[in-house]
Design an enzyme around this catalytic site. Structure first.
Site, short mmCIF file in Angstrom:
data_model
loop_
_atom_site.label_atom_id
_atom_site.label_comp_id
_atom_site.label_asym_id
_atom_site.label_seq_id
_atom_site.Cartn_x
_atom_site.Cartn_y
_atom_site.Cartn_z
N ASN A 6 0.42 -1.83 0.14
CA ASN A 6 0.19 -0.34 -0.02
C ASN A 6 1.31 1.18 -0.10
O ASN A 6 1.66 1.28 0.95
CB ASN A 6 -0.96 -0.24 1.48
CG ASN A 6 -1.35 0.88 1.73
OD1 ASN A 6 -1.65 2.39 0.85
ND2 ASN A 6 -2.34 1.01 2.24
N ALA A 8 0.83 4.29 0.98
CA ALA A 8 0.60 4.64 2.29
C ALA A 8 1.55 4.82 3.37
O ALA A 8 1.42 5.25 4.03
CB ALA A 8 -1.44 5.28 1.95
N CYS A 9 1.55 3.41 3.19
CA CYS A 9 2.20 2.90 3.96
C CYS A 9 3.72 2.72 4.94
O CYS A 9 4.21 2.55 3.75
CB CYS A 9 2.05 1.31 4.35
SG CYS A 9 2.50 0.59 5.24
N SER A 10 4.06 2.90 5.60
CA SER A 10 5.77 3.66 5.51
C SER A 10 6.40 2.54 5.50
O SER A 10 7.56 2.49 5.41
CB SER A 10 5.80 4.73 7.04
OG SER A 10 5.29 3.79 8.05
N ARG A 13 7.24 2.04 1.64
CA ARG A 13 7.63 2.95 1.39
C ARG A 13 9.69 2.41 2.19
O ARG A 13 9.96 2.43 1.40
CB ARG A 13 7.98 3.78 1.79
CG ARG A 13 6.83 4.20 1.13
CD ARG A 13 6.40 5.59 1.78
NE ARG A 13 6.45 6.46 2.58
CZ ARG A 13 4.96 6.73 3.34
NH1 ARG A 13 3.82 6.29 2.80
NH2 ARG A 13 5.35 7.44 4.50
#
Length: 119
Positions: A6, A8-10, A13
Site C-alpha cells: 500500500n 501510503a504505508c511507511s 515504502r
C-alpha cells in the site's frame, strides 16, 4: 520476487527503499487496487506458513465492523477468513514479499526484507 504494498504505508515504502538499495529485482503489486483472489491469498498463506488470522489487520475499522475479534481461529473457519481478506484487502498485513524460492515473508522490518533477499 513480488511485493504486495500500500503506497501510503511507511513500512511498505521502507521495504521498497531497502530492496532498491540492495539492487533487488522485484515486481510491485498494489494489492488494494489489484486485489488478490482467494486462491492467491491461500497460496501466499501456504508460502508464509501462516493462517489467515495471522496476516489480518484486526485494528482496521472494517475488522471491527465485521467483528473479526470474535471469529473462531480454527480450520473450520479458515475459508471465512480468506474470503474476508479477499473482499476487504485493507485487512491484509503489509508488505508481503514472495521470494524466488517459493516462500514469503511479512516484511515489516528491515531484517524480514533482508531474509527475503537471502532466499
Amino acid at each position: 520476487m513480488e511485493i504486495w504494498i500500500n503506497p501510503a504505508c511507511s513500512k511498505c515504502r521502507g521495504a521498497l527503499r531497502l530492496l532498491d538499495e540492495e539492487g533487488a529485482s522485484y515486481t510491485v503489486r498494489r494489492y488494494l487496487e489489484d486485489v488478490p483472489s482467494e486462491n492467491e491469498i491461500r497460496d501466499v498463506l501456504e508460502r508464509l506458513g501462516l493462517e489467515p488470522w495471522d496476516i489480518t489487520r484486526t485494528q482496521e475499522a472494517v475488522a471491527r465492523d465485521l467483528g473479526l475479534k470474535d471469529w473462531p481461529r480454527d480450520a473450520a473457519s479458515r475459508a471465512r477468513w480468506v474470503t474476508a481478506l479477499a473482499e476487504h484487502p485493507k485487512l491484509i498485513q503489509r508488505p508481503i514479499i514472495t521470494a524466488d524460492d517459493g516462500t514469503a515473508v511479512v516484511a515489516r522490518t528491515d531484517e524480514a526484507v533482508r531474509d527475503a533477499l537471502g532466499r
